[in-house]
Design a protein around this motif. Structure first.
Motif, short mmCIF file in Angstrom:
data_model
loop_
_atom_site.label_atom_id
_atom_site.label_comp_id
_atom_site.label_asym_id
_atom_site.label_seq_id
_atom_site.Cartn_x
_atom_site.Cartn_y
_atom_site.Cartn_z
N UNK A 154 -6.00 15.38 9.52
CA UNK A 154 -5.09 14.99 8.39
C UNK A 154 -5.95 13.77 8.03
N UNK A 155 -6.16 13.89 6.61
CA UNK A 155 -6.69 12.81 5.73
C UNK A 155 -5.42 11.80 5.03
N UNK A 214 0.81 -1.28 0.09
CA UNK A 214 0.10 0.02 0.09
C UNK A 214 0.85 1.18 0.10
N UNK A 215 0.47 2.25 -0.81
CA UNK A 215 1.22 3.33 -0.95
C UNK A 215 0.31 4.49 -0.16
N UNK A 216 0.78 4.93 0.92
CA UNK A 216 0.25 5.84 1.85
C UNK A 216 0.57 7.59 1.65
N UNK A 217 -0.38 8.45 1.54
CA UNK A 217 0.13 9.78 1.38
C UNK A 217 -1.00 10.46 2.53
N UNK A 218 -0.43 11.14 3.38
CA UNK A 218 -0.96 11.80 4.31
C UNK A 218 -0.91 13.35 4.34
N UNK A 219 -2.14 13.97 4.09
CA UNK A 219 -1.93 15.59 3.93
C UNK A 219 -2.25 16.25 5.23
N UNK A 220 -1.57 16.93 5.89
CA UNK A 220 -1.78 17.57 7.03
C UNK A 220 -1.83 19.18 6.85
N UNK A 221 -3.16 19.71 7.22
CA UNK A 221 -3.36 21.08 6.76
C UNK A 221 -2.43 22.16 7.40
N UNK A 222 -1.84 23.24 6.99
CA UNK A 222 -1.07 24.31 7.76
C UNK A 222 -2.22 25.19 8.50
N UNK A 223 -1.85 25.70 9.54
CA UNK A 223 -2.73 26.58 10.41
C UNK A 223 -2.34 27.95 10.03
N UNK A 224 -3.40 28.64 9.57
CA UNK A 224 -3.38 30.04 9.31
C UNK A 224 -2.98 31.03 10.56
#
Length: 232
Positions: free
Chosen positions: A131-132, A109-119
């Protein structure tokens, strides 16, 4: 009514975060690693207009329920900042390992996790951010394994053994099942993947003369229906 409204308001941060993370996408629904190549590449894009993300990527085992990184692959860069309206290329490199056979395909499985930056206006405030993770199948296909997925599907045998449906994947490749039917009726107990060399009996009655139809997902993520097979 007031209780329902409060519940909906409480969910708004979740919806906002989920929608934001959806802006980070990968460029394929599956990744085929050709063992004759030194690496496999995957594009990651940030379609958000303003927000940057922190992107973390790794390879884990398939079907174990454990998403820990394996030693057989490294992903570079493993962690990086992805600005708005930008994209980057992940390089997946096979490092070897005795647990990865060279006479048949392996599935990871290839996993890519995106964590949003805080404004800036969110700093110092109680803000819920989620983070999804996007997960796609990674097929490692050794250089010595020849033949197409279409050829592999043709090598899957279907028989009736003691009144039950049985399959035997005699090929060296994984066959990802989209739909499996018997006499036109969907088989809900169908496995998601027919592994190389796997032979299994399914808990469904079958007999000689029954028709089996298999739809599978090819290397490009398209659904292909194989020729109808009649059990002998």
């Amino acid at each position: 009514m007031r209780l329902n409204l409060c519940f909906l308001l409480a969910l708004l941060p979740l919806w906002h975060s989920a929608a934001a993370n959806a802006a980070v996408t990968v460029g394929a629904t599956r990744l085929i690693y050709d063992g004759a190549s030194s690496e496999a590449n995957l594009t990651v894009s940030n379609r958000e207009d303003t927000s940057p993300y922190l992107v973390q990527s790794w390879v884990s085992r398939f079907g174990t329920g454990n998403d820990e990184s394996v030693d057989s692959f490294i992903v570079t860069p493993p962690l990086f900042r992805l600005d708005a309206n930008k994209e980057n290329i992940l390089r997946v490199i096979f490092t070897g390992g005795a647990d990865v056979p060279q006479d048949r395909e392996s599935l990871f499985l290839m996993n890519v996790k995106a964590i949003p930056a805080m404004s800036d206006d969110q700093k110092g405030k109680n803000v819920l951010q989620i983070a999804l993770k996007t997960t796609i199948k990674l097929f490692y296909r050794p250089a010595g394994v020849k033949g197409s997925l279409k050829d592999a599907v043709a090598q899957v045998g279907w028989t009736s053994t003691a009144g039950a449906l049985q399959f035997n994947n005699a090929s060296k490749l994984h066959v990802v099942v989209s739909e499996l039917t018997l006499n036109g009726l969907p088989i809900t107990q169908a496995p998601d993947v027919l592994r190389p060399g796997e032979q299994r009996e399914l808990p469904i009655q079958a007999k000689a003369g029954d028709d089996v139809s298999l739809s599978y997902i090819d290397d490009y993520g398209s659904i292909v229906t194989a020729p109808l097979i009649r059990i002998h």
